[in-house]
Design a protein around this motif. Sequence first.
Motif: not given
Length: 1088
Positions: A142-143, A164-168, A172-180, A614-615
């Motif tokens: 997400l941006c 947004e940071d809570a979701l990000v 990330r802690m779930q193991g997803c490849r995250v880009l914010w 994603s969102l």
Amino acid sequence: MWRTACLSGVRRAAKTPSQLGSVETRGRSCPLLCHQFLSSSSSSTRPRAEKRRRRLERDEVIMTAQQQGTEGKEGKWSKTQEVVYRDPTPPGMRKDVSSVFPSSYSPEFVESSWYEWWEKEGFFKPEQHDHLPHRTDQIFSLCIPPPNVTGSLHLGHALTVAVEDALVRWRRMQGCRVLWVPGCDHAGIATQAVVERRLLGTKGKRRQDFTRDEFLQEVWKWKNEKGEEIYQQLRRLGASLDWSRARFTMDPGFSRAVTEAFVRLCDSGLIYRSEGLVNWSCALQSAISDIEVDWKDLCGKTSLFVPGYEKLVEFGAMFTFAYPVEGFEAEVIVSTTRPETMLGDVAVAVHPDDPRYQAFHGKQVRHPFTSRLLPIITDPTVDMELGTGAMKVTPAHDHVDFLLSQRHSLPHLSVIEGDGRMSPLCGPWLQGVRRFDARQLVVDALAEKKLFRGEKSHAMTLPVCSRTGDIIEPLLKRQWFMRCDRMAERAMQAVEDGELQIIPPHYAKTWKNWLSNISDWCISRQLWWGHQIPAYQVQIVGSTSELQEQWVWGRSEEEARRRAASRYGVKPEDVVLTQDPDVLDTWFSSALFPFAMLGWPEQTPDLKDFYPNSLLETGSDLIFFWVARMVMLGTELTGQLPFRQVLFHPLVRDKYGRKMSKSLGNVIDPLDVIQGVSLQRLQDKVKEGNLDPREQLVAMEAQKKDFPKGIPQCGTDALRFALCSHRVQGEDICLSVSQVLTCRHFCNKMWQTLKFTLGVLGENSAVVSTLKETVPAGSVERWICSRLYSTVLQCERAFEAYELHAVTAALYSFWVHNLCDVYMECVKPVLAKPEEGAGIQNNAEPGASRSQEALSVLFHCVSVSLTLLSPFMPFITEELWQRLQPFTPTAPAHSSLSMQPYPQSSQLKHWHFSKEEEDFLLVQEVIRVARSLRARCGLTKEKPTMWVVCSPSQAQVLLHFSSAVQTLGRMSSLQLHCPDGEGAKLSECSAPPPEGSLVGVVDHTCRVHLHLQDVVNVDKQILQLSQKRDKLVSKLEEMLCRVQSPDHLTKVPAHVREQMDKKLSALKQELETTEDQLELLQKTQGGR
């Protein structure tokens, strides 16, 4: 535009001031159908008079409210609580937590150093995903809605970051490849206005004193000096953004994307050039978007400052004048709030069924100054009930008149030029006169011709440029427009087909209503700062025929030249191109952000991996300005929706329900909440703003009453947790600093919990067992472990539904009400003296160390809870988790809590004991009643015997948790009694409670009895309370005499009266409590 129609005859009943004065309704240009766009906006369809009434009522509440001090809580805050500790950690290095644990929580100390370390280690980059042992194949991208480069963060930005940071962090802690991706918007109008003011103040020069290139150099110089400030504020809020991918909308790569988009849209016929009526700022000499228009409510005649005028200009007056009917001894009377525009009148309109004007259909009136004949036309949109039922038609300066002129093929006469001066069409006597100076000249001239019929005060709404304070003027200009109907249809279809999910779903209706009535969008602005439009006016060397408004476009001037040569059949060297000096609307480039930030139009790896996003999470007020445009342009230019889900959060309002706005002076800077700020500094900020005197008075009065001692230092974690504790999918958020202060107290609670936990871990030789090996046997252990399992389950479900308030509520409840209020109080006797083996449970597992079990359970409850809280409170959880690590039984998955696996309910299934959770509800009720009885009779340290008269099943539960009942109820012993022989099978059942005990009811089968005689000298206690009561009565009577005296209201200052009222209320409460305790003890005494 802002001419009121109460007396001029024709205005639609549903027409709002936004429709009267906005070329872009909800952010879109409306050259053709501007009247349609606000039908779906509840805030705009509400009558302006009603909105004005509510605003005045809120102002009255503020002015008459008593001093509260963040609603009574700030007054309890003292500077001694703001303990300062020094952190010697060098920037970017991991914080040393081996030092002595500070005794008090300090946000400044806790929140130092961690962010620099996270950023240096690259924890926020998607590449970090490859190093996670718990990584998955899922991608989350997400941006951030790019804030303006000119601004500073407000609480709306803070809410966006917190959510947004809570979701990000969770993903990330779930193991997803995250880009914010972070970004910043060049904010064309706002930035140009700021730099112009700066140049005028520092160099005494205006923009026109520079060439365009020189001025742009000054803007870039300012941007390079100030542009990083907004990013530092985002870092201060803990936003885990990938800064290596930060995008500025004027960066070369982003500019290429903007040019590519414009060219493609022109090639497809979606962008065209045409004449249309626009919102015009004479101060900026540019069209502006609807979002840059503020609406100022006037109750009647009001003098206001207008840029370029030495004296104040009066508004809020209705002027009435007559048009003589040609060939008749008659006149048609019309009214307007802008008589200077009557020079541009081209007709008078009446309703075809209005009997007053039946004889004049098809006739003409003569203009008194130009002698032009104006037709009297009929139109069914004219409201016969408004005023005289006749309306002057000025198509070049009014949106509704412009539409009417198209239906009747009327000419357009522009009588006000772009600089706000009257045009040559007005004649020599007015040409070059400033528009508001011309107003009185026109009125005087009408009076001289005996056509003026009067002037009176009139309530109205005035459109004001938010950047300059200038009064907006609708002007007819040739601009670039974008066709939106086809793209809007696809955007609606995407939601209907479920391809695009809008959360909360009720916004889907708003989405459809607005897009169904969309019109074309004016995308050009007459500014220097921004993306210069890549379109060129064409001239052919040696051509004898004039090319009128012939345009080509291209990715470069060379490409445009080739296109022109091909179109006109000439050689490229014979083509002379002049680039359009205008720039594109800032929202045009912002609409490209989801894919331009990833490198579009090039097919970069980031674009392949992370697009579509994603969102999108943003404020509900941007649904039209930004979100709809991203969906339309994203689908058109990439063939894909830019994101799969849209999550809207509500507006943040102040505690009085007012929207936080610079124009109201009630904006709260999140950094002031984080760092703390004095009342004087808050007042100075209001004075620095360009507020109306009344608004300034209201704003400063609100600050005095809400923050008499300023805003205490609350810290980032407390602010983020407070914001996420509100229902982000619900109504607008009314945030008060007291709510943030409550969360700051929660941080202190967490701090003290770790202080206790680290203390008992250090003092005990027992080794903490792993989470998997920890299988609780004791009753309270089983209950707290099951509560943690249920909390994790709640968090999972609420996170997936984006119900962040449910997550924060569950975590707060577990930590405060379960872990601290119950479990820690129960285990203190065990962990304080582990060598005695004094357990708190009656059914501990044989051979097991009760203290070790309690220690392991306490450790894992704290550790898991910190991990659960990490997305919301990243700083304090990292600090405390790091301090807990020396005692962990297994090596962590990562060196930072922010990269640890987020707890899953499947990992805690062996901790699920539903019966213990259900049974403990009875225990809590019994303890609640017992504590209430203790409080009512004034017991503090005494521990009486407690009898519980109940059913056998309830007795079994209380017996199972007997030690917890004793410890939490502060009782010397617990006696259980089942009446009527019901408890014959329970050997632990005792005799009935003694006579004279205090009784409290739990439910219809359970009652609590406290026997006080063994611990309290009832007679002595009654005597002491009687004496206390007599003193309180005396004090109360004395104070009532002073308050009720005739001179109290007239001679005693307001702040002194306020203090006395508070003291009076406290005395009454204390007297009531004392009498209640006395009554209880007297009943006990009588029962002996």
